[in-house]
Design an enzyme around this catalytic site. Structure first.
Site, mmCIF file in Angstrom:
data_model
loop_
_atom_site.group_PDB
_atom_site.id
_atom_site.type_symbol
_atom_site.label_atom_id
_atom_site.label_comp_id
_atom_site.label_asym_id
_atom_site.label_seq_id
_atom_site.Cartn_x
_atom_site.Cartn_y
_atom_site.Cartn_z
ATOM 1 N N GLU A 1 0.800 -1.062 -0.098
ATOM 2 C CA GLU A 1 -0.381 -0.043 0.166
ATOM 3 C C GLU A 1 0.500 1.067 0.609
ATOM 4 O OE1 GLU A 1 -1.846 0.347 3.413
ATOM 5 O OE2 GLU A 1 -1.529 -0.961 4.579
ATOM 6 N N SER B 1 -7.608 5.171 7.979
ATOM 7 C CA SER B 1 -8.570 4.929 9.732
ATOM 8 C C SER B 1 -7.439 5.004 11.141
ATOM 9 C CB SER B 1 -8.974 3.210 10.008
ATOM 10 O OG SER B 1 -9.883 2.856 8.304
ATOM 11 N N ARG C 1 8.763 4.277 6.127
ATOM 12 C CA ARG C 1 7.969 5.249 6.910
ATOM 13 C C ARG C 1 9.060 5.167 7.924
ATOM 14 N NH1 ARG C 1 4.745 2.705 10.945
ATOM 15 N NH2 ARG C 1 2.518 3.327 11.013
#
Length: 409
Positions: free
Chosen positions: A175, A229, A244
């Site tokens: 993703e 979310s 990340r």
């Protein structure tokens, strides 16, 4: 007989579920359907339809490329299934009670892999994923493709359902790879002649605040904050070099979940509408509530939040707040937390441009302006908060690009 037996009750349940996304099981399968899978359109060998999916924890995002340069020969050879899918997706703006096509985001006259067409953006709640998969089965999508490119956690979660209900395999994509690829691509093609990227000038002044275009032509380095979310924060140094940095579980899902508990609302739009009419200062404890004014030694203004929901320890104040106040305080709490973490990451990585994306920002101007002001104020003008028009669709766009890349000879 090879078809599984279905009880009348189970069939009725499937029909009710399918109606949520406007599914019809009346599509006919022609004996020529299988031919399409091997047809060559233009310079690419991957047959239409072209889809990319991002199956998130709260929303499913789907992008669909509608070819507008179909030749007479192609139209004659086009099978009924493909025509029905194209018409169903492009002639509707809503699909059942939960599917929405964001018409205002449509990219027109786009050239992809030598083909000209329009790119459509569709979303629906993840809880309705079984109905979508059933639609794929009912519309016999497997006669056109046997594999779909999908990203997001749901690509793993729903893979068995795609195989058993629709006879489709998922090509599961990372993703974050898809996110980066989608962001860079959409920004490069521009938004129908307008800038994809923008910022808010004078974010602290409601009368002077205005949305301004921003040129992201030389984007590196940038901090990419993806608010779905939950939240992931990426430091991007080039299209192939990123990491990340961190994330937080307090994201858009937290906002909606808490609002459902505190106010009784049931949708994201309803929660935002309540928040727009609320006053978070009736719920939060501010610096001035503790110090009687500013905390001058450390430069903390009296209006800054010292404790989110801190005033709710007092029964008298609990009894006086409205549901709208609670919704606004929830929005401010989540947004401030994301902004604080993003600011610290930007400082640690020595990055001055922070790009916020994700469906939490959809129709959520309140949070965008709050982030814009907070990033500028607390960094003393060193950090700039940037936003993108297509918000939460970049993962799905990245999946579509991976689909087309896989068709390279």
């Amino acid at each position: 007989c090879c078809r599984p037996c279905v009880s009348p009750g189970a069939a009725a349940a499937r029909a009710r579920q399918s109606s949520r996304l406007g599914v019809s099981s009346t599509v006919k399968v022609t004996k020529y359907s299988a031919v399409l899978a091997g047809m060559v359109y233009g310079k690419k060998k991957y047959a239409f339809p072209w889809f990319g999916m991002d199956i998130g924890g709260t929303l499913v995002k789907l992008v669909y490329f509608e070819p507008k340069d179909i030749t007479v020969e192609e139209e004659q050879e086009e099978v009924e299934n493909l025509k029905n899918i194209r018409k169903y997706l492009t002639l509707n703006v809503a699909y059942g009670s939960s599917g929405i096509r964001d018409v205002h985001l449509e990219l027109k006259d786009l050239t992809l892999c030598g083909r000209k067409g329009n790119l459509h953006f569709i979303r629906f709640p993840t809880q309705d994923m079984p109905a979508f998969i059933q639609m794929g089965g009912d519309k016999h999508f497997a006669t056109l493709h046997t594999t779909l490119c999908a990203t997001g956690g749901g690509a793993h979660k729903f893979e068995p359902d795609f195989q058993t209900m629709a006879h489709l395999r998922l090509r599961k994509l990372d993703e974050l790879d898809c996110l980066i690829k989608g962001v860079l691509y959409i920004d490069s093609v521009s938004f129908n002649g307008h800038s994809e990227c923008y910022y808010f000038e004078n974010a602290s002044d409601p009368e002077k605040c205005q949305k301004m275009p921003y040129n992201l032509e030389n984007p590196y380095p940038l901090l990419l904050v993806n608010i779905g979310s939950g939240v992931s924060i990426l430091a991007v140094y080039s299209k192939d070099n990123y990491k990340r940095v961190t994330g937080t579980s307090l994201g858009g899902g937290t906002f909606l979940g808490l609002c459902c508990l505190l106010t009784g609302c049931s949708t994201f739009e309803e929660a935002l509408e309540m928040a727009s009419h609320g006053d978070s200062t009736k719920v939060d404890k501010l610096v001035k509530d503790i110090y009687g004014g500013d905390y001058e030694r450390f430069g903390l203004p009296g209006w800054a939040v010292a404790s989110s929901f801190g005033s709710m320890i007092c029964k008298e104040k609990r009894d006086s707040v409205s549901k709208e106040d609670l919704a606004r305080a929830t929005l401010v709490t989540i947004t401030n937390n994301i902004g604080s973490i993003a600011r610290m990451c930007a400082l640690n990585e020595n990055i001055t441009r922070v790009v916020f994306v994700g469906n939490f920002l959809r129709v959520n101007t309140l949070s965008m302006k709050l982030l814009a002001y907070a990033m500028d104020y607390w960094s003393k003008g060193q950090l700039k908060a940037l936003f993108l028009e297509h918000e939460g669709y970049f993962g799905a766009v990245g999946a579509l690009l991976e689909l087309l890349d896989s068709a390279e000879p």
